[in-house]
Design a protein around this motif. Sequence first.
Motif, PDB file in Angstrom:
ATOM      1  N   ALA A  50      19.947  27.252  90.996  1.00 56.16           N
ATOM      2  CA  ALA A  50      19.048  27.961  90.404  1.00 56.16           C
ATOM      3  C   ALA A  50      18.470  26.717  89.368  1.00 56.16           C
ATOM      4  N   PRO A  51      17.340  26.717  88.986  1.00 56.16           N
ATOM      5  CA  PRO A  51      16.995  25.952  87.740  1.00 56.16           C
ATOM      6  C   PRO A  51      17.739  26.525  86.397  1.00 56.16           C
ATOM      7  N   GLU A  52      17.814  27.891  86.310  1.00 54.62           N
ATOM      8  CA  GLU A  52      18.543  28.443  85.323  1.00 54.62           C
ATOM      9  C   GLU A  52      19.825  27.937  85.097  1.00 54.62           C
ATOM     10  N   GLN A  53      20.393  27.686  86.267  1.00 53.22           N
ATOM     11  CA  GLN A  53      22.029  27.233  86.073  1.00 53.22           C
ATOM     12  C   GLN A  53      22.029  25.824  85.813  1.00 53.22           C
ATOM     13  N   PHE A  54      20.928  25.008  85.790  1.00 53.28           N
ATOM     14  CA  PHE A  54      20.959  23.677  85.729  1.00 53.28           C
ATOM     15  C   PHE A  54      20.945  23.753  84.049  1.00 53.28           C
ATOM     16  N   ALA A  55      20.180  24.303  83.615  1.00 52.22           N
ATOM     17  CA  ALA A  55      20.087  24.503  81.976  1.00 52.22           C
ATOM     18  C   ALA A  55      21.354  25.187  81.519  1.00 52.22           C
ATOM     19  N   ASN A  56      21.975  26.042  82.177  1.00 50.43           N
ATOM     20  CA  ASN A  56      23.057  26.592  81.633  1.00 50.43           C
ATOM     21  C   ASN A  56      24.268  25.522  81.676  1.00 50.43           C
ATOM     22  N   PRO A  80      10.570  19.155  88.727  1.00 51.20           N
ATOM     23  CA  PRO A  80       9.656  20.361  89.311  1.00 51.20           C
ATOM     24  C   PRO A  80       9.439  21.289  88.200  1.00 51.20           C
ATOM     25  N   GLN A  81       8.287  22.059  88.399  1.00 56.16           N
ATOM     26  CA  GLN A  81       8.017  23.031  87.484  1.00 56.16           C
ATOM     27  C   GLN A  81       9.183  24.156  86.968  1.00 56.16           C
ATOM     28  N   ALA A  82       9.660  24.428  87.990  1.00 55.58           N
ATOM     29  CA  ALA A  82      10.601  25.431  87.946  1.00 55.58           C
ATOM     30  C   ALA A  82      11.878  24.987  86.938  1.00 55.58           C
ATOM     31  N   TYR A  83      12.354  23.754  86.801  1.00 56.10           N
ATOM     32  CA  TYR A  83      13.133  23.356  86.235  1.00 56.10           C
ATOM     33  C   TYR A  83      12.684  22.955  84.783  1.00 56.10           C
ATOM     34  N   LEU A  84      11.578  22.574  84.411  1.00 51.05           N
ATOM     35  CA  LEU A  84      10.803  22.449  83.393  1.00 51.05           C
ATOM     36  C   LEU A  84      10.976  23.897  82.666  1.00 51.05           C
ATOM     37  N   THR A  85      10.593  24.793  83.344  1.00 55.95           N
ATOM     38  CA  THR A  85      10.762  26.232  82.917  1.00 55.95           C
ATOM     39  C   THR A  85      11.871  26.706  82.381  1.00 55.95           C
TER      40      THR A  85
END
Length: 557
Positions: A50-56, A80-85
Amino acid sequence: MKLSGPYLKRYKEILTLLWKYGRSDLVQQMGADEGFDLPKADAPTAADVAPEQFANDLEAMGPTYVKLGQVLAGRPDLLPQAYLTALARLQDHVKPFPYEDVERIVLAELGVRISKAFSRFDIEPIAAASLGQVHGAALRDGRAVVVKVQRPDIRQQIAEDFEVLAEIAAFMDEHTAIGKRYRFQTVLEEFRLTIQNELNYELEAHNLVALGRNLRDFPLIFVPQPVRDYCTRSVLTMDYVRGQKITSLSPLSRLDIKGAPLVEELFRAYLKQVLVDGLFHADPHPGNVFITDDGRIALLDLGMVGHTAPGMQDSLLKLLLAVSEGKGEEAADIAVRMSEKMDGLDLPEFRRQISHLVALHRDQGLEQINVGQSLLDVSRHARENGLFVPSELTLLGKTLLQLDEVGRILDPTFDPNACIRRSVTELTTQRMQKDLTQGNLFSSLLEAKDFFGSLPARLNRIMDAVTNSELHLNVRALDTKHVLDGMQKIANRITTGLILAALIIGAALLMRVRTHFEIFGYPGLAIICFLLAGLGGFYLVINIFVQDYKSRKKLDR
């Protein structure tokens, strides 16, 4: 270089993160290079995480990687946009550090306790970022300020992180195609210099003063000014901005704001920063833009700034105009001239891609062109086709992309391309006025004095030479020696051929003259002429083949 201690631990953490996001092949190579093994299980693909996991994950690894995530959040050409968000939250929501550390750092930097320096100092921070956090306060005279305090031991931690990242960047540049194309060592060095500048709050205070001075003619733009006596390398005290973040504006409050003139002035201010002043706020994401209580735009966090030299300003202005007016071929030519050519350069393909990119937007309508995104696309296509674009182009693209996001919040109907075209005349005039400084004017006058002072004597010498028939013109052609050598070879071959033809014709005529000297029953002189002609012809053919072979070998080299 073999890593040890905390460097090796951090190296393993980074490789584990790369493995987690689907680069197991690269990770195994890099792990073997340092002499340790990594997980043997099949690595997940990036799509499985999940992109949120990448930010974490980036936040858990520390301030350097939080800052990296903030930079990536503004790069839609890379993720991708999901990771940017998901990464966008790192721009606003970072865990603060304890107030005890704040007290210790302020005491060490200012030389006095907080209670002596300030009449009020809020324990809870207003905001926390990757490199520091901001507290509300008031000076002894009651002036409201904010105090930005750097995170404890941040410099040492970032230095260690960059040691490890430098190892990874060097490996990727040497062993991977994407590394050769993007030059990660160069990008990392620019990133390191950016963070070093952000860690120097004295430099940020200087940037606040310089930007405030450069934008004094824009009444709707406010730049908070520092309190000089309360600023050090790790503590920055500046004006308190009464207002709210642009991202926290409710739909109802937006109706009370005159968004169109604000956005127009914001874009004009940034164009002046980039194309005239050469110093611009390089991180105008919505979290760094405030709407003040008196209806102005306040620019915060000037730790990240960009610089543009005069020559680069000319190129960027031409490229901006070409993109905003939908001129794809012209934009491609300008990008080629301002970029460094690498191995595998494919100029026709690059020009075709840029022309197609700009034409696609033009067909949708010029008002729909996102100039920042278009500049980032130009940078991406350039790298893919063997061009290394200057970092100023990518930074400008990212900045304009963030400005476009701010503009759409304040005025969804705003057309940045029309604003660029409207500002061209003003920008050109300001650039000319800037070039006409006292120093430049005196330098030009001195050069003109030297030119006109020596002109009569030079003209007299030319006229005397013409009158006395002493005027000579020396024409220096390129590759003259090679041309003359080639012509000489041609002439020699023609002459040799004529001589051989003459020998054959002479021998044929002598065959009818009977003499006592015979060879094989034929006139001896005629036979000798035939033999000489045959040997000469054989030599000529061999010489032609040998010379042509040598010429081809030289061309191949």
